[in-house]
Every structure is written in structure tokens, then in C-alpha cells.
Write a protein that holds these residues in place. Structure first.
Motif, short mmCIF file in Angstrom:
data_model
loop_
_atom_site.label_atom_id
_atom_site.label_comp_id
_atom_site.label_asym_id
_atom_site.label_seq_id
_atom_site.Cartn_x
_atom_site.Cartn_y
_atom_site.Cartn_z
N LEU A 86 -66.19 -29.01 -109.85
CA LEU A 86 -65.78 -29.58 -111.05
C LEU A 86 -64.37 -28.84 -111.58
N ILE A 87 -64.24 -27.61 -111.45
CA ILE A 87 -62.92 -27.13 -111.63
C ILE A 87 -61.87 -27.64 -110.97
N ALA A 88 -61.80 -27.87 -109.73
CA ALA A 88 -60.87 -28.60 -108.77
C ALA A 88 -60.79 -30.17 -109.53
N LEU A 89 -61.62 -30.58 -110.05
CA LEU A 89 -61.43 -32.03 -110.45
C LEU A 89 -60.83 -31.92 -111.92
N GLY A 90 -60.62 -30.79 -112.72
CA GLY A 90 -60.15 -30.74 -114.08
C GLY A 90 -61.31 -31.03 -114.77
N ARG A 91 -62.33 -30.69 -114.74
CA ARG A 91 -63.37 -30.94 -115.60
C ARG A 91 -64.04 -29.84 -116.35
N ALA A 92 -63.61 -28.80 -115.91
CA ALA A 92 -64.20 -27.33 -116.49
C ALA A 92 -63.67 -26.19 -115.99
N THR A 93 -64.13 -25.16 -116.62
CA THR A 93 -63.68 -23.90 -116.10
C THR A 93 -64.83 -22.96 -116.23
N VAL A 94 -64.52 -21.55 -115.81
CA VAL A 94 -65.85 -20.59 -115.69
C VAL A 94 -65.30 -19.14 -115.59
N VAL A 95 -66.03 -18.41 -116.23
CA VAL A 95 -65.68 -16.98 -116.10
C VAL A 95 -66.77 -16.19 -115.08
N VAL A 96 -66.36 -15.73 -114.18
CA VAL A 96 -67.53 -15.01 -113.05
C VAL A 96 -66.96 -13.73 -112.48
N PRO A 97 -67.80 -12.93 -112.09
CA PRO A 97 -67.66 -11.84 -111.24
C PRO A 97 -66.51 -11.84 -110.23
N GLU A 98 -65.64 -10.95 -110.02
CA GLU A 98 -64.47 -11.35 -109.22
C GLU A 98 -65.16 -11.48 -107.60
N SER A 99 -66.29 -10.89 -107.35
CA SER A 99 -66.60 -11.16 -105.95
C SER A 99 -67.15 -12.43 -105.72
N ALA A 100 -67.46 -13.09 -106.79
CA ALA A 100 -68.19 -14.40 -106.56
C ALA A 100 -66.98 -15.63 -106.18
N ALA A 101 -65.71 -15.17 -106.16
CA ALA A 101 -64.55 -15.85 -105.86
C ALA A 101 -63.77 -15.39 -104.77
N VAL A 102 -64.35 -14.73 -103.84
CA VAL A 102 -63.68 -14.03 -102.62
C VAL A 102 -63.26 -15.30 -101.72
N ASP A 103 -64.10 -16.32 -101.49
CA ASP A 103 -63.72 -17.31 -100.46
C ASP A 103 -63.61 -18.56 -101.38
N LEU A 104 -62.49 -18.53 -102.13
CA LEU A 104 -62.34 -19.75 -103.17
C LEU A 104 -61.33 -20.69 -102.34
N ARG A 105 -61.73 -21.85 -102.77
CA ARG A 105 -61.01 -23.03 -102.09
C ARG A 105 -59.43 -22.92 -102.52
N ARG A 106 -58.60 -23.84 -101.50
CA ARG A 106 -57.24 -23.52 -101.77
C ARG A 106 -56.81 -24.12 -103.08
N ASP A 107 -57.28 -25.28 -103.91
CA ASP A 107 -57.01 -25.62 -105.07
C ASP A 107 -57.37 -24.88 -106.18
N LEU A 108 -57.75 -23.95 -106.03
CA LEU A 108 -58.16 -23.03 -107.23
C LEU A 108 -57.83 -21.51 -107.07
N VAL A 109 -57.66 -20.95 -108.22
CA VAL A 109 -57.08 -19.68 -108.33
C VAL A 109 -57.96 -18.96 -109.50
N THR A 110 -57.95 -17.57 -109.07
CA THR A 110 -58.50 -16.76 -110.29
C THR A 110 -57.49 -15.91 -111.04
N VAL A 111 -57.92 -15.57 -112.45
CA VAL A 111 -57.03 -14.88 -113.44
C VAL A 111 -57.91 -13.74 -114.12
N PRO A 112 -57.59 -12.54 -113.94
CA PRO A 112 -58.65 -11.40 -114.62
C PRO A 112 -58.68 -11.65 -116.12
N VAL A 113 -59.66 -11.63 -116.65
CA VAL A 113 -59.98 -11.63 -118.03
C VAL A 113 -60.26 -10.32 -118.54
N VAL A 114 -59.20 -9.87 -119.13
CA VAL A 114 -59.21 -8.39 -119.66
C VAL A 114 -60.16 -7.80 -120.57
#
Length: 279
Positions: A221-249
Motif C-alpha cells: 500500500l505504501i509503494a502504491l502511495g496509499r498509506a504510510t506506517v511507523v514500525v520498529p527498525e528491524s521490521a524494515a530490514v529487507d525493504l523493497r527498493r521503492d520504499l525507504v525508512t526515516v527515523p522518527v525521533v
């Protein structure tokens, strides 16, 4: 109280309809009504308020529902673990939320496999908030939980690690190049509403974002531009190439724990917990 009476009561309390509960239990409705009435007489309390239009739990009924679920889960767990104790080859069922803890899980399983008396480990992939029910019902022996998101009442736990949270965004989004963001910035994006995870009771919080069950679904859904989410950093280790993570301080840290039923006495579970905390 008899186990059968508790099973009947739970069915009615969950369905709030005698006819549907009778179908679920595969018994006649009059027999079910008599059983519930007998239980109320024995306890000398009203468990269900009945009218011609609806059935509702009383306060006492709500208490018994929670207790009955716990008792029935313990009975089911005792049956399964007793049967497994008689098997020549011990087995441990490890519940893990789909799409999470991949790197940690691989390290734990590799290290445990090297133990001299290691049991067979069966992975049980589940959705958010299911771990506690699976453990207390005996369907799983041990699980990886993420606190404070996953309920852990009635479970013993050992902390494995604590980590920060990150926002997952499309690579084309204006915030994707930032070194960090704040929670209010992510929650206020008009073009990418926050995905809504289910609560432990299965309901969803109000909001414009889509209802989601697992990480694979939300990442698409995020790749399609329909949503975003905040998750633990380890949950996004193998992220697909069209997505990126940004730390939420300012997001609260998340602690990953290994959990098991408080009454568990399985040697294999204790060994797996010991290896996990070491890893």
C-alpha cells in the motif's frame, strides 16, 4: 462448573445469540438454554440479560467469560503438551508475526540447532496480537513479541533488544530524503494516511488510513502511495527498493521479547529462551 458448561457459555457470550451458538456447538437450542440456566442457578447470578430482541452479558457474565476463556485455553494447552510429552521427538512451536524478526530469528534458530539436545522447532506465522492467544491456548509454546504493542498478560518474558522506530515512505516522497522526522509530521501527511493496525480485540481505531493485518500488505500500500506506517527498525530490514525508512525521533522505543506461558515447564522451551537471550 463443568468444562462443557463453560464451552457452552463462551459460545453464547461470544455470539450473543442462542441460535447461532447452538449451530456453532452443533447442539439443539433448547438444550443449550437449559445448560446456561442451570449454570446461572448453580452460581446464583445472572450471566446473560435476555430479551426478545437481544442477548447481553451482565457484569458477572463478563467476568466469567474472561475466566472461562482462560480455563479452556489452559485445558487445551494441557492436552496438547501431555500428548507431546509422550512423543519420542520433542517439538517446540514458535509463533512469530509475519514479516518481522527475520535476521534475529535466523540467528536464534541457527544457534539453537547447534545445541546437543535441540528439539525440532516449528514456526507458526501469525498476525498482529495473536501471539498471546496462541500461547495461552497451547497452540504455540514460545513467541517473539514487540512491546508495548503486543499484549503479554499471563506470560513470562525475557528481553532480547530495544530499538527505535522508523517511518516507511515511498522513495519519491518529499520526506524520503530527510535524516529524521517527528511523529506529527508523519501522522499529518494528507497524501499518505497512517495505516490502521487492529487492536487486540480485533477492532480498528478510527481514521482515514487503510486497515492492515501484516507488513507485506502495508508495504504494498505504501509503494502504491496509499498509506504510510511507523514500525520498529528491524521490521524494515529487507525493504523493497521503492520504499525507504526515516527515523522518527520522538517515537517510543520498541522492545522485542521472547515470551512463553507462565506455567510452562518444558525443558526445550527453557533451552530456546536461554539461547535467544544469549544471541
Amino acid at each position: 462448573m463443568e468444562i462443557r458448561e463453560l464451552q457452552y457459555f463462551v459460545a453464547v457470550a461470544e455470539e450473543l445469540h442462542f441460535g447461532k451458538a447452538a449451530e456453532r456447538l452443533d447442539i439443539a437450542q433448547p438444550a443449550l438454554s437449559r445448560s446456561i440456566a442451570q449454570l446461572e442457578r448453580r452460581l446464583d447470578v445472572t450471566l446473560l440479560e435476555r430479551t426478545s430482541r437481544k442477548v447481553a452479558l451482565t457484569e458477572a457474565g463478563g467476568v466469567l467469560l474472561a475466566e472461562a476463556r482462560s480455563i479452556l485455553s489452559a485445558v487445551a494447552a494441557a492436552e496438547r503438551r501431555t500428548q507431546e510429552a509422550a512423543q519420542k521427538s520433542p517439538r517446540v512451536v514458535l509463533a512469530v508475526k509475519t514479516g518481522t524478526a527475520g535476521d534475529l530469528l535466523a540467528k536464534v534458530l541457527d544457534a539453537y540447532r547447534a545445541e546437543p539436545d535441540a528439539a525440532e522447532v516449528e514456526l507458526l506465522l501469525c498476525e498482529a496480537h495473536q501471539h498471546q492467544r496462541l500461547l495461552l491456548s497451547g497452540q504455540a509454546d514460545v513467541a517473539l513479541l514487540h512491546l508495548p504493542f503486543d499484549p503479554a498478560d499471563g506470560l513470562d518474558t525475557e528481553v532480547l533488544f530495544t530499538e527505535r522506530q522508523v517511518a516507511v515512505l515511498p522513495t519519491s516522497h518529499p520526506l524520503a530524503g530527510r535524516a529524521q522526522v517527528r511523529s506529527a509530521e508523519v501522522a499529518g501527511l494528507p497524501d499518505l494516511p497512517m495505516a490502521r493496525w487492529s487492536r487486540p480485540d480485533g477492532s480498528y481505531p478510527d481514521g482515514p488510513g487503510p486497515e492492515v493485518h501484516n507488513l507485506g500488505q502495508i508495504f504494498q500500500l505504501i509503494a502504491l502511495g496509499r498509506a504510510t506506517v511507523v514500525v520498529p527498525e528491524s521490521a524494515a530490514v529487507d525493504l523493497r527498493r521503492d520504499l525507504v525508512t526515516v527515523p522518527v525521533v520522538d517515537a517510543a522505543p520498541v522492545t522485542t521479547v521472547i515470551a512463553w506461558p507462565a506455567q510452562s515447564r518444558q525443558r526445550a522451551v527453557a533451552d530456546l529462551v536461554r539461547v535467544a537471550t544469549r544471541v
